[in-house]
Design an enzyme around this catalytic site. Structure first.
Site, PDB file in Angstrom:
ATOM      1  N   ALA A  40     -27.606   7.056 -15.045  1.00 31.68           N
ATOM      2  CA  ALA A  40     -27.915   6.082 -16.085  1.00 31.68           C
ATOM      3  C   ALA A  40     -26.785   5.088 -16.285  1.00 31.68           C
ATOM      4  CB  ALA A  40     -28.206   6.808 -17.401  1.00 31.68           C
ATOM      5  N   GLU A  72     -25.833   0.389 -10.367  1.00 32.62           N
ATOM      6  CA  GLU A  72     -26.033   0.103  -8.942  1.00 32.62           C
ATOM      7  C   GLU A  72     -26.853  -1.154  -8.717  1.00 32.62           C
ATOM      8  OE1 GLU A  72     -29.531   2.420 -10.289  1.00 32.62           O
ATOM      9  OE2 GLU A  72     -27.378   2.543 -10.578  1.00 32.62           O
ATOM     10  N   ASP A 115     -17.908 -39.139   1.778  1.00 28.64           N
ATOM     11  CA  ASP A 115     -17.657 -40.254   2.668  1.00 28.64           C
ATOM     12  C   ASP A 115     -18.701 -41.335   2.386  1.00 28.64           C
ATOM     13  OD1 ASP A 115     -16.609 -41.791   4.681  1.00 28.64           O
ATOM     14  OD2 ASP A 115     -17.636 -40.722   6.295  1.00 28.64           O
ATOM     15  N   ASP A 173     -17.768 -34.987   8.491  1.00 28.09           N
ATOM     16  CA  ASP A 173     -18.523 -34.824   9.730  1.00 28.09           C
ATOM     17  C   ASP A 173     -17.646 -34.695  10.966  1.00 28.09           C
ATOM     18  OD1 ASP A 173     -17.537 -37.374   9.826  1.00 28.09           O
ATOM     19  OD2 ASP A 173     -19.488 -38.369   9.794  1.00 28.09           O
ATOM     20  N   ASP A 178     -11.994 -33.825   9.652  1.00 28.33           N
ATOM     21  CA  ASP A 178     -12.375 -33.440   8.296  1.00 28.33           C
ATOM     22  C   ASP A 178     -12.326 -31.927   8.088  1.00 28.33           C
ATOM     23  OD1 ASP A 178     -12.914 -36.065   7.536  1.00 28.33           O
ATOM     24  OD2 ASP A 178     -14.987 -35.966   8.246  1.00 28.33           O
ATOM     25  N   ASP A 206     -34.981  -1.827 -10.889  1.00 26.82           N
ATOM     26  CA  ASP A 206     -34.472  -2.572  -9.727  1.00 26.82           C
ATOM     27  C   ASP A 206     -35.328  -3.783  -9.381  1.00 26.82           C
ATOM     28  OD1 ASP A 206     -32.348  -0.918  -9.597  1.00 26.82           O
ATOM     29  OD2 ASP A 206     -32.965   0.179  -7.809  1.00 26.82           O
TER      30      ASP A 206
END
Length: 796
Positions: free
Chosen positions: A216, A220, A262, A535, A539, A633
């Site tokens: 409990a 997780e 750029d 690019d 860079d 979950d």
């Protein structure tokens, strides 16, 4: 947390020595060889020091028809060209022996002649000197040596020195789980001892109770939430044309405060067009129908100064314009090939192509480049230079990229005379200016407006003229500030002064590759969370150093993509804004799911622990907790992950990078939610036990049914803290109804199927326990609503 580390970083030395060298070779093949059979047979030792200039004189005697050695004074490259044959091994041994000092970029041994571009290392494509150009490549082999002190090696060194920090969620969740694990083990052990020694239960029953409590307490679900949310978030971003290479970058998207972009190709379309010509006091607009005779020579020599089949978008635009406007005239010379070429260099931003004429030893020169560099080559008086500078400033202010064009003639003193070493040794006549426009992308102004509303500042980083950069910034609504910082100004500032200057400047122009990395680090040192687009190979260090590096997928290099965390598949600025929106949505949903997890665990812990302390019958067995986990979950991982973005997600300021779903405020609110529900269930259990005399199975059935149904309320309450729980039943989450149907089906199964009911320790299903469960559920709902009104709006 190991599940979060599914994208391990490649070693920086491997990127430097392998990826960068392969990119260089790829561009040799793409831009020059064009299908040549010359194969790569060996990559040289990347630890070699750069070559010294002395080898030129020692091997000058080998300058025969089948073999040429080329050293370019003032450049950072050394080239070996020719069919080496048996001399290859000896030359390589010599280079290894003599390699020392200097600043060579790389040495290339090639079979035959070919044109090589160094665009990947230093920016726009720059062809090599004439002996390498415009000849076919013979069969043979070539080698590439990349050294640590070279331009390419320098990029690798910058990559190696730039580290990526662990994400805030990873650090926070790791510490939280570690602490809660210790708490869970301590409390579980205490419960075993209490149940065995205090309550007199058997050791087996006590161990089962301890296991139930540990199950409990242990969250997780937290690793599941982080893994699923970030992975599915990356998948959702891919639908917006944003490829995620490093999943933790998804988390940082919502914290971006500065977006460094750029200009060319990001804010603009990267589709150059000739827009304007200027020759003396006359000007011509491309929108006009006929090109006046006065501009024919200007366009003719601009074409001569440009390769016939160029790679650069500006050069493509010049050739397209010239062929369209001069078609059928004597000014088009597609059949002429240059004899020699002088290329762009750091000290002369202009290139000159040399053509033979019908007269012996007389050559025609065609030059284009930065207007100030071309004016300097023409040796113009200061007054004329100032006039040209004013024209350039006016054209750049209209958003044009401006090139100067000049012509010249050179008379060789003898047939075998040496060529002049530098372009400055020729005489040129200035012909005029060519203005090119790269139209802004249509989606950029709206995307920038969204960024501004979201508190994200845009900073332009470009190599263009300051006036051009400022004009484009105004056109797309990036900035109305007149101030622009240039690379030269940046070099003159120390780090503190640069940080102060960047607070007032949105446009950075005339930048060299190394400037971008310094700008990124300066912004980060000033407390900004920086995303950067890029690019080129140059860079890569800045992309890796940025909190979120964004590479261009259509026109970017492999090295840029390797260094970046995200890749834009369509190179669209609007996709960056969608990624920021997605990052904020993901973090919001992680926060909601975390709040739900801690809230839902509190009543489970209380119902597992307190009965042992109060000498009550056991309420929750391990099988109950396993069943609850089967419901919790999917609720926290699927339902909350699918939550749509809040309506105001792009009207909020960026969250602090150190912000966490595990803050005291968020966890505290969740614990109060859970403690209230636990108190209601425990009090209800006690009241029912005293008032009704029900069996243990009836009591467990009523409390457990109320607890399962409380899952509904907790999910609804934590979807949106602005509204009451039942108002959050709106159907904009496709998994909400499915989850509720699944919970109802599981609850019905354990209540109606005798075998399951017996395993769960329930008595036969009767109406009074179910009515009691409904009453407890109403009280839980009232608690959640009151808590939301008292505290929830602070977190919303």
């Amino acid at each position: 947390m190991g599940r979060l580390r599914g994208h391990p970083l490649l070693a920086a030395p491997l990127i430097a020595s392998a990826a960068l060298a392969l990119i260089t070779i790829t561009n040799v093949a793409e831009w020059a060889v064009r299908g040549s059979p010359s194969p790569l047979v060996k990559l040289g030792n990347s630890s070699l020091a750069p070559l010294s200039a002395s080898w030129w004189s020692e091997y000058q005697g080998l300058n025969v028809t089948t073999y040429r050695l080329l050293f370019v004074p003032g450049w950072e490259e050394v080239y070996v060209v020719g069919s080496l044959g048996g001399r290859a091994a000896g030359l390589q041994a010599y280079l290894q022996r003599e390699a020392q000092g200097g600043a060579a970029t790389y040495a290339i041994y090639l079979g035959g002649y070919l044109q090589v571009s160094n665009a990947q290392a230093s920016g726009p494509p720059v062809p090599l000197p004439a002996p390498l150009a415009w000849r076919s490549v013979a069969e043979g082999s070539y080698y590439v040596l990349t050294t640590a002190r070279t331009a390419v090696g320098g990029i690798g060194a910058a990559l190696a020195s730039t580290t990526e920090v662990e994400s805030g969620l990873q650090r926070a969740s790791a510490g939280l789980i570690r602490n809660l694990t210790a708490v869970a083990l301590a409390l579980a052990l205490a419960l075993v001892l209490l149940s065995w020694l205090w309550d007199g239960r058997t050791l087996l029953e006590s161990l089962l109770s301890g296991i139930a409590l540990a199950m409990a307490i242990l969250p997780e679900e937290i690793p599941v939430i982080l893994t699923v949310f970030l992975a599915l978030g990356a998948w959702r971003l891919s639908k917006a044309k944003v490829l995620t290479r490093r999943v933790p970058a998804v988390e940082a998207l919502g914290a971006i405060t500065v977006l460094a972009v750029d200009k060319t190709g990001t804010l603009t379309q990267n589709r150059m067009q000739v827009a304007e010509l200027a020759a003396g006091d006359a000007s011509f607009q491309a929108s006009e129908s006929d090109l006046p005779e006065r501009f024919h020579t200007l366009v003719e020599f601009a074409m001569l100064a440009t390769p016939l089949d160029p790679f650069d978008p500006m050069e493509k635009a010049i050739q397209t314009f010239g062929h369209a406007r001069l078609h059928g005239t004597e000014h088009v010379h597609d059949d002429r090939s240059p004899t020699r070429q002088y290329d762009l260099a750091p000290d002369i931003l202009a290139m000159t192509r040399v053509f033979a004429t019908t007269r012996p030893q007389v050559y025609t020169l065609a030059t284009k480049g930065a207007p100030e560099a071309v004016a300097d080559l023409c040796h113009l008086p200061e007054a004329q230079r100032q006039a040209i500078a004013q024209q350039v400033e006016a054209m750049a202010a209209r958003g044009l990229r401006v090139l100067g064009v000049a012509r010249g003639t050179w008379q060789a003193p003898a047939q075998d005379a040496d060529w002049p070493a530098r372009q400055h040794d020729f005489d040129f006549a200035f012909l005029g200016l060519v203005g090119l426009i790269d139209p802004p992308r249509q989606e950029v102004p709206a995307a920038i407006a969204q960024c501004r509303a979201a508190g994200v500042r845009i900073v332009m980083m470009t190599g263009d003229h300051p006036a051009t950069a400022r004009a484009i910034a105004a056109q797309v609504g990036l900035s109305e500030r007149p101030d622009v910082i240039t690379g030269a100004e940046l070099d003159a500032l120390d780090d503190a002064a640069l940080r102060e200057r960047l607070r007032r400047v949105d446009v950075c122009a005339r930048l060299a590759p190394a400037h971008k990395l310094r700008l990124v680090r300066a912004l980060q040192a000033d407390g900004q969370v920086v995303a950067m687009t890029g690019d080129g190979v140059n860079d890569a260090p800045a992309l890796k150093a940025a909190d979120v590096g964004i590479a261009m997928g259509e026109r970017g290099t492999d090295v840029a993509r390797e260094a970046a965390a995200l890749v834009l598949l369509d190179d669209s600025f609007a996709s960056i804004v969608q990624a920021i929106r997605g990052g904020r949505r993901i973090f919001d949903n992680i926060t909601k799911a975390t709040r739900f997890v801690f809230a839902v665990h509190m009543p489970i812990i209380a119902l597992a622990l307190l009965p042992a302390l109060l000498h009550w019958p056991v309420l929750l067995l391990p099988v109950h907790i396993v069943l609850l986990e089967l419901l919790i979950d999917p609720a926290c991982s699927i339902v909350f992950e699918a939550e749509p973005a809040a309506a105001d997600v792009m009207q909020r300021p960026p969250r602090p990078l150190a912000a966490s779903p595990f803050t005291l405020g968020n966890i505290g609110f969740a614990l109060l939610q859970g403690l209230g529900i636990a108190a209601v269930l425990l009090a209800g259990h006690a009241a029912l036990q005293m008032a009704t005399g029900w069996s243990e199975g009836d009591l467990r059935l009523a409390v457990f049914t109320a607890l399962v149904l409380a899952l509904f309320l907790l999910i609804l309450s934590n979807r949106d803290l602005h509204h009451a729980a039942l108002l959050n039943l709106r159907g904009d989450n496709p998994w909400l109804a499915r989850m509720f149907a699944f919970v109802a089906l599981v609850l019905a199964a354990v209540l109606l199927i005798p075998g399951l009911r017996e395993v769960m320790g329930f008595s036969s299903m009767r109406l009074p326990p179910l009515a009691a469960a409904s009453g407890l559920l109403v009280l839980c709902g009232l608690w959640l609503q009151g808590l939301r009104l008292a505290w929830g709006r602070r977190l919303a």
